[in-house]
Design an enzyme around this catalytic site. Structure first.
Site, mmCIF file in Angstrom:
data_model
loop_
_atom_site.group_PDB
_atom_site.id
_atom_site.type_symbol
_atom_site.label_atom_id
_atom_site.label_comp_id
_atom_site.label_asym_id
_atom_site.label_seq_id
_atom_site.Cartn_x
_atom_site.Cartn_y
_atom_site.Cartn_z
ATOM 1 N NE ARG A 81 6.922 -2.214 6.037
ATOM 2 C CZ ARG A 81 5.587 -2.113 6.081
ATOM 3 N NH1 ARG A 81 4.920 -1.700 5.022
ATOM 4 N NH2 ARG A 81 4.937 -2.421 7.172
ATOM 5 N NE ARG A 120 5.588 -0.073 10.181
ATOM 6 C CZ ARG A 120 4.405 -0.039 9.574
ATOM 7 N NH1 ARG A 120 4.278 0.554 8.403
ATOM 8 N NH2 ARG A 120 3.354 -0.586 10.126
ATOM 9 C CE LYS A 124 -2.577 -0.853 3.654
ATOM 10 N NZ LYS A 124 -2.026 -2.144 4.087
ATOM 11 N NE ARG A 141 1.465 -4.499 11.183
ATOM 12 C CZ ARG A 141 2.453 -4.264 10.329
ATOM 13 N NH1 ARG A 141 3.631 -4.829 10.516
ATOM 14 N NH2 ARG A 141 2.276 -3.464 9.311
ATOM 15 N NE ARG A 198 -4.983 -1.360 9.634
ATOM 16 C CZ ARG A 198 -3.836 -0.841 9.274
ATOM 17 N NH1 ARG A 198 -3.813 0.272 8.586
ATOM 18 N NH2 ARG A 198 -2.733 -1.438 9.595
HETATM 19 P P1 AMP Z 1 0.081 0.620 9.126
HETATM 20 O O1 AMP Z 1 1.256 1.500 8.982
HETATM 21 O O2 AMP Z 1 -1.060 1.059 8.264
HETATM 22 O O3 AMP Z 1 0.417 -0.845 8.945
HETATM 23 O O4 AMP Z 1 -0.449 0.778 10.644
HETATM 24 C C1 AMP Z 1 0.364 0.471 11.750
HETATM 25 C C2 AMP Z 1 -0.509 0.294 12.990
HETATM 26 O O5 AMP Z 1 -1.229 1.512 13.251
HETATM 27 C C3 AMP Z 1 -1.588 -0.775 12.875
HETATM 28 O O6 AMP Z 1 -1.107 -2.072 13.174
HETATM 29 C C4 AMP Z 1 -2.608 -0.280 13.899
HETATM 30 O O7 AMP Z 1 -2.192 -0.562 15.217
HETATM 31 C C5 AMP Z 1 -2.539 1.230 13.712
HETATM 32 N N1 AMP Z 1 -3.503 1.720 12.694
HETATM 33 C C6 AMP Z 1 -3.231 2.282 11.488
HETATM 34 N N2 AMP Z 1 -4.347 2.631 10.840
HETATM 35 C C7 AMP Z 1 -5.374 2.275 11.657
HETATM 36 C C8 AMP Z 1 -6.786 2.361 11.547
HETATM 37 N N3 AMP Z 1 -7.394 2.862 10.460
HETATM 38 N N4 AMP Z 1 -7.526 1.890 12.585
HETATM 39 C C9 AMP Z 1 -6.957 1.389 13.694
HETATM 40 N N5 AMP Z 1 -5.628 1.262 13.860
HETATM 41 C C10 AMP Z 1 -4.839 1.706 12.848
#
Ligand code: AMP
Length: 218
Positions: free
Chosen positions: A127, A160, A13, A171, A88
């Site tokens: 990554r 990360r 993404k 996740r 999400r």
């Molecule tokens: P990402 O970078 O999109 O993989 O997000 C990293 C972490 O941020 C996720 O594992 C969640 O803990 C939190 N997160 C990101 N976007 C959301 C969302 N829309 N709703 C809830 N938690 C989120």
């Protein structure tokens, strides 16, 4: 254009978001990046979100909704935007739907990046991000020219915290349970296009995405 990019963690993404936002000159609203920034700055929101993120589970809707609503009101979102990592869950999809109708906004397209579990694990464990500019690399599929150094600004690359193995598995579980069901939600609205990202390079797959988006330009 108003676009949503869906896909499991590691489906690409962030990589495709960078290309799409550049091509259509729209900002990216990446809730994960926004949350990481809040955590880094030690804000009240960041303090509340940190534990959830480290465990690889979703941050509560109340925190996300506030953040998204505020961001959507910014000047640069007037002519369009791309959501990366939001919605999400079913409740977030319903919230966004309501927010769009309240503001008379039309969703142009939802792109669902479809990647195999094998590819996802390879992507996430490999990554690396630039600690300064956030450029994305992958030690297996898209390495930097010099190991652990950003090609763009020479800063060190980092992994990360939530890309470590135990959190990655959590996740993925959260994605299957909470996020995958919203694919159906958007399919029923007739705005969903699924792109198989298992084969082909990033350039070719970006072109495929652009051709879908060009057709849906609103
Ligand atoms: P990402 O970078 O999109 O993989 O997000 C990293 C972490 O941020 C996720 O594992 C969640 O803990 C939190 N997160 C990101 N976007 C959301 C969302 N829309 N709703 C809830 N938690 C989120």
């Amino acid at each position: 254009m108003r676009i949503i990019l869906l896909g499991a963690p590691g489906a690409g993404k962030g990589t495709y978001a960078q290309r799409i936002t550049k091509r259509y000159s729209i900002p990216s609203i990446a809730t994960g990046d926004m949350l990481r920034e809040e955590v880094k700055n030690g804000t009240p929101l960041g303090k509340q979100a940190k534990d959830f993120m480290e465990k690889g589970v979703l941050v509560p809707d109340s925190l996300i909704f506030e953040m998204v609503k505020k961001r959507l009101g910014s000047e640069d979102c007037k002519s369009g935007f791309l959501f990366d990592g939001f919605p999400r869950s079913y409740s977030q999809a319903v919230y966004l739907d309501k927010l769009f109708s309240e503001r008379n906004l039309v969703l142009s397209s939802v792109i669902n990046l479809d990647a195999s579990r094998e590819l996802i694990i390879k992507r996430l464990s490999g990554r690396r991000l630039c600690s300064k500019c956030g450029a994305i690399y992958n030690v297996f599929t898209m390495p930097s020219k010099k190991p652990d150094v950003c090609d763009k600004d020479g800063s060190p690359l980092i992994q990360r915290n939530d890309d470590k193995e135990e959190t990655v598995l959590k996740r993925l579980q959260v994605y299957e349970k909470e996020t995958a069901p919203i694919i159906e939600f958007f399919k029923e609205k007739g705005v969903l296009s699924t792109i198989d990202v298992n084969n082909g390079d990033i350039g070719q797959l970006s072109e495929k995405i652009f051709s879908v988006l060009d057709k849906s330009k609103k």
